[in-house]
Design an enzyme around this catalytic site. Structure first.
Site, short mmCIF file in Angstrom:
data_model
loop_
_atom_site.label_atom_id
_atom_site.label_comp_id
_atom_site.label_asym_id
_atom_site.label_seq_id
_atom_site.Cartn_x
_atom_site.Cartn_y
_atom_site.Cartn_z
N HIS A 125 -2.72 -0.32 0.99
CA HIS A 125 -1.26 -0.27 0.89
C HIS A 125 -0.86 0.68 -0.22
O HIS A 125 -1.39 0.62 -1.33
CB HIS A 125 -0.68 -1.66 0.61
CG HIS A 125 0.81 -1.66 0.50
ND1 HIS A 125 1.63 -1.61 1.61
CD2 HIS A 125 1.64 -1.65 -0.59
CE1 HIS A 125 2.90 -1.60 1.22
NE2 HIS A 125 2.92 -1.62 -0.11
N SER A 126 0.08 1.59 0.07
CA SER A 126 0.62 2.54 -0.89
C SER A 126 -0.52 3.39 -1.48
O SER A 126 -1.19 4.10 -0.74
CB SER A 126 1.42 1.79 -1.96
OG SER A 126 2.27 2.67 -2.65
N MET A 127 -0.77 3.33 -2.79
CA MET A 127 -1.91 4.07 -3.33
C MET A 127 -3.19 3.72 -2.59
O MET A 127 -4.05 4.58 -2.34
CB MET A 127 -2.09 3.79 -4.82
CG MET A 127 -3.27 4.55 -5.44
SD MET A 127 -3.73 4.05 -7.12
CE MET A 127 -4.68 2.58 -6.78
N SER B 44 -0.66 1.49 5.03
CA SER B 44 0.58 0.72 4.87
C SER B 44 1.38 1.27 3.70
O SER B 44 0.84 1.50 2.62
CB SER B 44 0.22 -0.76 4.63
OG SER B 44 1.35 -1.52 4.29
#
Length: 245
Positions: free
Chosen positions: A92-94, A119
């Site tokens: 997710h993200s990073m 994500s």
């Protein structure tokens, strides 16, 4: 090379060993550690491994890493050394960016992942559409985290906790904001993207742009919420991951 294993099974599943289960590597978002996946559950035939990057939670004494290829090189070596089956990757993200570069590294060594799940992160070839924040003074940096949907001000009752949150988040956002995309021919595995309808960080078309990075199937799933929607929809996301695998 790190002397510590960066991931361990999130749960012990009776009757299923790591040689027969499908391994799923879970990579957390900026500022987070392995515990961010503590409440996630998956089918018994899938073994989830939460990644604990240096500098946080139980590994807080280790130096933080500020460059993505240092992270990926160690993760790739540990995956190839420790996991027998082709892995699936979720971030997710990073974490999505790390998972993507890890997928490329594993593919380059002849062990491509079976699926990449991304994500809350724009496709890696897209330029940043929002300001760089990792160099901001602390007050402005905390404001920026709040705007993203984080809650660092909730930690201000503890000066040490706020320092920890700022330190880890700043290093992780440096990883993201100094990332330089390198052209490649596309991954051989499918990619599935997840996004939120009211994400202040990522637009829906920045998620669909991930389709460029696979030579196999691509799918997206939309959810309500902001940038950290994945925690409110973890059961639905886990079910989609299980169905895809």
């Amino acid at each position: 090379m790190s002397s510590r294993q960066w991931f361990a099974p999130a749960a012990v599943i009776d009757g299923v060993t790591t040689t027969t289960a499908v391994p799923l590597l879970l990579v957390p978002h900026a500022g987070a550690g392995a515990s961010s996946f503590a409440r996630w559950t998956f089918p018994a035939w899938l073994t989830a491994h939460s990644v604990q990057l240096p500098g946080r939670e139980g590994a807080a004494a280790e130096p933080l890493l500020r460059e993505i290829h240092s992270i990926v090189a160690e993760l790739a070596a540990q995956v190839e050394r420790s996991l027998d089956n082709p892995v699936a990757l979720y971030g997710h993200s990073m974490g999505a960016l790390v998972a993507f570069e890890l997928a490329r590294a594993l593919t380059d060594t002849g062990s491509p992942p079976r699926h990449l799940f991304v994500s809350g992160r724009r496709a890696p070839h897209l330029p940043a559409s929002r300001r760089t924040v990792h160099r901001l003074p602390e007050t402005q940096f905390v404001d920026a985290l709040e705007e993203m949907g984080g809650t660092p001000r909730a930690t201000q009752r503890s000066a040490s906790l706020l320092r920890y949150t700022v330190k880890v988040s700043r290093a992780d956002l440096e990883v993201c904001e100094t990332y330089s995309y390198r052209t490649h021919g596309g991954l051989p595995c499918p990619i599935t993207g997840f996004h939120a309808q009211n994400d202040p960080v990522v637009d829906p078309d920045e998620i669909t742009a991930w389709s460029r990075h696979t030579n196999a199937a691509f799918a997206t799933h939309s959810f309500t919420g902001g940038h950290f929607f994945h925690q409110n929809h973890r059961n639905a996301i886990a079910a989609i991951i299980g169905a895809a695998l």
